[in-house]
Design an enzyme around this catalytic site. Sequence first.
Site, PDB file in Angstrom:
ATOM      1  N   TYR A  69     -14.158   2.574   5.939  1.00 41.81           N
ATOM      2  CA  TYR A  69     -15.318   3.020   6.702  1.00 41.81           C
ATOM      3  C   TYR A  69     -15.281   4.515   7.028  1.00 41.81           C
ATOM      4  CZ  TYR A  69     -16.053  -2.013   7.540  1.00 41.81           C
ATOM      5  OH  TYR A  69     -16.272  -3.360   7.385  1.00 41.81           O
ATOM      6  N   ASN A  90       0.847  -1.190   0.000  1.00 40.25           N
ATOM      7  CA  ASN A  90       0.000   0.000   0.000  1.00 40.25           C
ATOM      8  C   ASN A  90       0.889   1.250   0.000  1.00 40.25           C
ATOM      9  OD1 ASN A  90      -1.438   2.269   1.098  1.00 40.25           O
ATOM     10  ND2 ASN A  90      -3.075   0.849   1.659  1.00 40.25           N
ATOM     11  N   ASP A 126      -2.050  -4.568  11.037  1.00 38.09           N
ATOM     12  CA  ASP A 126      -3.398  -5.062  10.773  1.00 38.09           C
ATOM     13  C   ASP A 126      -4.362  -4.161  11.535  1.00 38.09           C
ATOM     14  OD1 ASP A 126      -4.739  -7.242   9.266  1.00 38.09           O
ATOM     15  OD2 ASP A 126      -5.702  -7.572  11.186  1.00 38.09           O
ATOM     16  N   THR A 127      -5.497  -3.886  10.922  1.00 40.32           N
ATOM     17  CA  THR A 127      -6.439  -2.921  11.486  1.00 40.32           C
ATOM     18  C   THR A 127      -7.855  -3.458  11.435  1.00 40.32           C
ATOM     19  OG1 THR A 127      -5.100  -1.026  10.825  1.00 40.32           O
ATOM     20  CG2 THR A 127      -7.428  -0.608  11.113  1.00 40.32           C
TER      21      THR A 127
HETATM   22  P1  IMP Z   1      -5.886  -3.098   6.931  1.00 45.01           P
HETATM   23  O1  IMP Z   1      -5.494  -4.128   7.947  1.00 45.01           O
HETATM   24  O2  IMP Z   1      -5.133  -1.800   7.078  1.00 45.01           O
HETATM   25  O3  IMP Z   1      -5.874  -3.622   5.534  1.00 45.01           O
HETATM   26  O4  IMP Z   1      -7.389  -2.698   7.249  1.00 45.01           O
HETATM   27  C1  IMP Z   1      -8.438  -3.667   7.214  1.00 45.01           C
HETATM   28  C2  IMP Z   1      -9.746  -2.983   6.897  1.00 45.01           C
HETATM   29  O5  IMP Z   1     -10.103  -2.070   7.934  1.00 45.01           O
HETATM   30  C3  IMP Z   1      -9.742  -2.139   5.628  1.00 45.01           C
HETATM   31  O6  IMP Z   1     -10.049  -2.885   4.502  1.00 45.01           O
HETATM   32  C4  IMP Z   1     -10.814  -1.114   5.914  1.00 45.01           C
HETATM   33  O7  IMP Z   1     -12.074  -1.660   5.640  1.00 45.01           O
HETATM   34  C5  IMP Z   1     -10.701  -0.899   7.414  1.00 45.01           C
HETATM   35  N1  IMP Z   1      -9.822   0.256   7.712  1.00 45.01           N
HETATM   36  C6  IMP Z   1      -8.528   0.212   8.125  1.00 45.01           C
HETATM   37  N2  IMP Z   1      -8.049   1.442   8.341  1.00 45.01           N
HETATM   38  C7  IMP Z   1      -9.082   2.293   8.051  1.00 45.01           C
HETATM   39  C8  IMP Z   1      -9.195   3.708   8.078  1.00 45.01           C
HETATM   40  O8  IMP Z   1      -8.268   4.466   8.405  1.00 45.01           O
HETATM   41  N3  IMP Z   1     -10.397   4.199   7.720  1.00 45.01           N
HETATM   42  C9  IMP Z   1     -11.451   3.430   7.351  1.00 45.01           C
HETATM   43  N4  IMP Z   1     -11.383   2.109   7.292  1.00 45.01           N
HETATM   44  C10 IMP Z   1     -10.211   1.538   7.650  1.00 45.01           C
END
Ligand code: IMP
Length: 192
Positions: free
Chosen positions: A151, A10, A69-70
């Site tokens: 979101y 990313n 991870d989020t």
């Molecule tokens: P990732 O682990 O950063 O890929 O996040 C997993 C999922 O969480 C993403 O596909 C989004 O749906 C949501 N997400 C993570 N960070 C954000 C943010 O800053 N704003 C809104 N949605 C988020």
Amino acid sequence: MISICFATNNKNKLEEVRSKIGNQFTILSLEDIGCLEELPETQPTIEGNSEQKAQYVAQKYKVNCFADDTGLLVDALQGAPGVYSARYAGPNCLPEDNMIKLLDELKGIKNRNAHFKTCITLVLDGTQIQFEGSVSGSILEEKHGEKGFGYDPIFQPDSYTISFAEMSMAEKNIISHRALAVSKLAAHLQSL
Ligand code: IMP
């Protein structure tokens, strides 16, 4: 200079991390280390997935590495969508589908409290350490704003009257869950 791989492709995340720690460490992407495969992400928790990705890359590619991870955790839904935030409405679904599903689940529910949580796992010289960042807020009744991703249009951080999607990227990057976790990682690396 020490090289550390950030287990992501990313570009926005890479840019954010490089701007915080890029002067002291060379931050490599997965592409930079020749990792073009999909990383395993099969754990039931945000911490577990972050660890799984960082350990996989560190061990297989023999590099220092960190992975994030989020998830968005909604109180009235017992922490859902949580670790499943990206695919809440099903595999390969769009962010729009996820938001529709979440707004649907919360229809008529007064308690809209939620928080974003990011976990970063660092594996440096074989030693693992985790950093967490979170931001509390509430889920709006409908979408507001066009910026950001995921979101953002339905999440309003506490003590703000606008959603994440109505903020500039610079503004969001000061208070966001990911920014807080990255700042903790940066402080740790700078203390070494
Ligand atoms: P990732 O682990 O950063 O890929 O996040 C997993 C999922 O969480 C993403 O596909 C989004 O749906 C949501 N997400 C993570 N960070 C954000 C943010 O800053 N704003 C809104 N949605 C988020």
